[in-house]
Design a protein around this motif. Sequence first.
Motif, PDB file in Angstrom:
ATOM      1  N   TYR A 123       0.789  -1.429   0.016  1.00 38.49           N
ATOM      2  CA  TYR A 123       0.333   0.140   0.127  1.00 38.49           C
ATOM      3  C   TYR A 123       1.196   1.173   0.045  1.00 38.49           C
ATOM      4  CZ  TYR A 123       0.980  -0.466   4.880  1.00 38.49           C
ATOM      5  OH  TYR A 123       1.992  -0.341   5.937  1.00 38.49           O
ATOM      6  N   ARG A 124       0.138   2.068  -0.237  1.00 35.17           N
ATOM      7  CA  ARG A 124       1.237   3.555  -0.724  1.00 35.17           C
ATOM      8  C   ARG A 124       1.172   4.137   1.106  1.00 35.17           C
ATOM      9  NH1 ARG A 124       2.746   5.852  -5.098  1.00 35.17           N
ATOM     10  NH2 ARG A 124       1.714   4.474  -7.142  1.00 35.17           N
ATOM     11  N   VAL A 125       2.339   4.841   1.255  1.00 31.29           N
ATOM     12  CA  VAL A 125       2.461   5.433   2.154  1.00 31.29           C
ATOM     13  C   VAL A 125       2.644   6.899   1.793  1.00 31.29           C
ATOM     14  CG1 VAL A 125       3.226   4.307   3.709  1.00 31.29           C
ATOM     15  CG2 VAL A 125       4.727   5.374   2.643  1.00 31.29           C
ATOM     16  N   LYS A 126       2.634   8.069   2.312  1.00 32.09           N
ATOM     17  CA  LYS A 126       2.616  10.013   1.915  1.00 32.09           C
ATOM     18  C   LYS A 126       4.242   9.986   2.352  1.00 32.09           C
ATOM     19  CE  LYS A 126      -1.422  11.736   3.283  1.00 32.09           C
ATOM     20  NZ  LYS A 126      -1.933  12.753   4.317  1.00 32.09           N
ATOM     21  N   GLN A 127       5.030  10.556   1.404  1.00 30.79           N
ATOM     22  CA  GLN A 127       6.606  10.887   1.710  1.00 30.79           C
ATOM     23  C   GLN A 127       6.139  12.508   1.971  1.00 30.79           C
ATOM     24  OE1 GLN A 127       8.807   9.014  -1.196  1.00 30.79           O
ATOM     25  NE2 GLN A 127       8.789   7.276   0.006  1.00 30.79           N
ATOM     26  N   TYR A 128       7.435  12.958   2.433  1.00 33.34           N
ATOM     27  CA  TYR A 128       7.652  14.038   2.490  1.00 33.34           C
ATOM     28  C   TYR A 128       9.244  14.636   2.266  1.00 33.34           C
ATOM     29  CZ  TYR A 128       3.553  13.409   5.775  1.00 33.34           C
ATOM     30  OH  TYR A 128       2.599  12.796   5.615  1.00 33.34           O
ATOM     31  N   THR A 129       9.460  16.505   1.408  1.00 28.70           N
ATOM     32  CA  THR A 129      10.163  16.940   1.250  1.00 28.70           C
ATOM     33  C   THR A 129      10.397  18.172   1.161  1.00 28.70           C
ATOM     34  OG1 THR A 129      11.918  17.080  -0.058  1.00 28.70           O
ATOM     35  CG2 THR A 129      10.636  17.468  -1.185  1.00 28.70           C
ATOM     36  N   THR A 130      11.556  18.743   1.795  1.00 27.34           N
ATOM     37  CA  THR A 130      11.534  20.330   1.965  1.00 27.34           C
ATOM     38  C   THR A 130      11.276  21.173   1.104  1.00 27.34           C
ATOM     39  OG1 THR A 130      14.106  20.056   1.723  1.00 27.34           O
ATOM     40  CG2 THR A 130      13.194  19.883   4.411  1.00 27.34           C
ATOM     41  N   ILE A 131      10.471  22.436   1.183  1.00 26.17           N
ATOM     42  CA  ILE A 131      10.906  23.777   0.126  1.00 26.17           C
ATOM     43  C   ILE A 131      11.370  24.321   0.300  1.00 26.17           C
ATOM     44  CG2 ILE A 131       8.842  25.006  -1.483  1.00 26.17           C
ATOM     45  CD1 ILE A 131       6.584  23.128  -0.164  1.00 26.17           C
ATOM     46  N   PRO A 132      12.576  24.717  -0.201  1.00 25.47           N
ATOM     47  CA  PRO A 132      13.596  25.497   0.421  1.00 25.47           C
ATOM     48  C   PRO A 132      13.050  27.273  -0.293  1.00 25.47           C
ATOM     49  CG  PRO A 132      14.701  24.026  -1.025  1.00 25.47           C
ATOM     50  CD  PRO A 132      13.062  23.934  -1.388  1.00 25.47           C
ATOM     51  N   LYS A 133      13.724  28.010   0.375  1.00 24.98           N
ATOM     52  CA  LYS A 133      13.427  29.447  -0.038  1.00 24.98           C
ATOM     53  C   LYS A 133      13.469  30.202  -1.100  1.00 24.98           C
ATOM     54  CE  LYS A 133      13.642  34.333   1.942  1.00 24.98           C
ATOM     55  NZ  LYS A 133      15.026  34.943   2.899  1.00 24.98           N
ATOM     56  N   PRO A 134      13.780  29.306  -1.726  1.00 25.17           N
ATOM     57  CA  PRO A 134      13.705  30.010  -3.529  1.00 25.17           C
ATOM     58  C   PRO A 134      12.646  29.728  -3.895  1.00 25.17           C
ATOM     59  CG  PRO A 134      16.494  29.369  -3.168  1.00 25.17           C
ATOM     60  CD  PRO A 134      15.292  28.692  -1.998  1.00 25.17           C
ATOM     61  N   LEU A 135      11.806  28.394  -4.071  1.00 22.53           N
ATOM     62  CA  LEU A 135      11.191  27.784  -4.868  1.00 22.53           C
ATOM     63  C   LEU A 135      10.110  28.595  -3.804  1.00 22.53           C
ATOM     64  CD1 LEU A 135      10.571  25.559  -5.898  1.00 22.53           C
ATOM     65  CD2 LEU A 135      10.195  24.195  -4.789  1.00 22.53           C
ATOM     66  N   ILE A 136      10.117  28.966  -2.662  1.00 20.84           N
ATOM     67  CA  ILE A 136       8.516  29.545  -2.011  1.00 20.84           C
ATOM     68  C   ILE A 136       8.776  31.090  -3.409  1.00 20.84           C
ATOM     69  CG2 ILE A 136       7.815  30.993   0.413  1.00 20.84           C
ATOM     70  CD1 ILE A 136       9.434  28.468   1.734  1.00 20.84           C
ATOM     71  N   VAL A 137       9.551  31.572  -3.390  1.00 25.97           N
ATOM     72  CA  VAL A 137       9.449  32.787  -4.082  1.00 25.97           C
ATOM     73  C   VAL A 137       8.649  32.719  -5.122  1.00 25.97           C
ATOM     74  CG1 VAL A 137      10.534  34.741  -4.897  1.00 25.97           C
ATOM     75  CG2 VAL A 137      11.341  33.983  -2.740  1.00 25.97           C
ATOM     76  N   ILE A 138       8.995  31.322  -5.786  1.00 26.13           N
ATOM     77  CA  ILE A 138       8.702  31.203  -6.909  1.00 26.13           C
ATOM     78  C   ILE A 138       7.274  31.020  -6.976  1.00 26.13           C
ATOM     79  CG2 ILE A 138       8.847  29.548  -9.180  1.00 26.13           C
ATOM     80  CD1 ILE A 138      12.187  29.412  -7.861  1.00 26.13           C
ATOM     81  N   LEU A 139       6.723  30.231  -6.243  1.00 30.39           N
ATOM     82  CA  LEU A 139       5.554  29.363  -5.838  1.00 30.39           C
ATOM     83  C   LEU A 139       4.119  30.463  -5.742  1.00 30.39           C
ATOM     84  CD1 LEU A 139       6.641  25.447  -5.092  1.00 30.39           C
ATOM     85  CD2 LEU A 139       5.600  27.006  -7.185  1.00 30.39           C
ATOM     86  N   SER A 140       4.939  31.225  -4.348  1.00 30.59           N
ATOM     87  CA  SER A 140       4.072  31.734  -4.160  1.00 30.59           C
ATOM     88  C   SER A 140       2.929  31.881  -4.931  1.00 30.59           C
ATOM     89  CB  SER A 140       3.898  32.894  -3.474  1.00 30.59           C
ATOM     90  OG  SER A 140       5.217  32.931  -2.378  1.00 30.59           O
ATOM     91  N   ASP A 141       3.012  32.902  -5.310  1.00 25.80           N
ATOM     92  CA  ASP A 141       1.412  33.830  -6.785  1.00 25.80           C
ATOM     93  C   ASP A 141       0.937  32.632  -7.667  1.00 25.80           C
ATOM     94  OD1 ASP A 141       1.909  36.234  -5.597  1.00 25.80           O
ATOM     95  OD2 ASP A 141       3.170  37.468  -7.254  1.00 25.80           O
ATOM     96  N   PHE A 142       1.848  31.928  -7.312  1.00 27.33           N
ATOM     97  CA  PHE A 142       1.275  30.760  -8.855  1.00 27.33           C
ATOM     98  C   PHE A 142       0.983  29.847  -8.025  1.00 27.33           C
ATOM     99  CE2 PHE A 142       2.152  26.190 -10.438  1.00 27.33           C
ATOM    100  CZ  PHE A 142       1.078  26.707 -11.238  1.00 27.33           C
ATOM    101  N   LEU A 143       0.609  29.752  -7.107  1.00 26.63           N
ATOM    102  CA  LEU A 143       0.008  28.505  -6.671  1.00 26.63           C
ATOM    103  C   LEU A 143      -1.547  29.173  -5.798  1.00 26.63           C
ATOM    104  CD1 LEU A 143       1.562  27.095  -3.760  1.00 26.63           C
ATOM    105  CD2 LEU A 143       0.737  25.768  -6.251  1.00 26.63           C
TER     106      LEU A 143
END
Length: 242
Positions: A123-143
């Motif tokens: 069965y599937r389980v969730k996995q997690y990773t981090t979101i570095p600050k440069p990516l947060i800047v890129i994603l904020s408006d898009f999301l």
Amino acid sequence: MMLDSHILVFKNQVQSKQSFKEQNYLDQEDFSKFLDAFDGIGQNNYKAKPELLKICASIEYYCALRISEVLTLKRDDFDLRNRILTLQNTKTGFRKCKCSKWEKRILISSDAKCSKCKGLGKYRVKQYTTIPKPLIVILSDFLKSLRYNKNLFSFSRISAWKYYKIAGKNALLEIREQQFERSIEGIWTHLLRKSYLKWMRKNGASIELCEVKARHSEKRSIDHYIRPDIQALKIWEAQKFG
């Protein structure tokens, strides 16, 4: 004298190619050039627009994901406040069910009535990773522009591969990798995942941190991401001989 002339020709060839960033991974400067190169591709594919390709590549790079994992992400998988990305559909996100019996990696038996694995033995389980600050800047408006529970991208991994190769060529990024099955030139999709892990290692991250980022539990499984390759050998020789 003939040998000296050959060496002089070689040095001139090296100097003429100084505009090429030749190494076996993309550092932050290389990656910025790679993203900028998407702007020159045009709007030929309405699904794989340059701005979407740039966001896709940024997530793959900064989160060290496989392209298949990026293309299954939804809006609500991102927690920008806590800088955590939840991965619902990953290559390694499986656990063997207690109802099943395995020999090595082969399923021998399972309970067809099991509510957890539905008879699949895993069965599937969730996995997690981090979101570095440069990516947060890129994603904020898009999301903010997306509805919750909506897939971020609708193009295929084949389209991503195609346009990554074009952007890499436009950015004059020469990367080569010799694999057991084949050799690859230019920018390919899995290179971004490997590049961030190599960048981490070269900037002081421990093997253990690289394993967490890659979501691998065994040290040997991270080796093929951070080991040197033919490109590194070429650079070392160029440094020694000029």
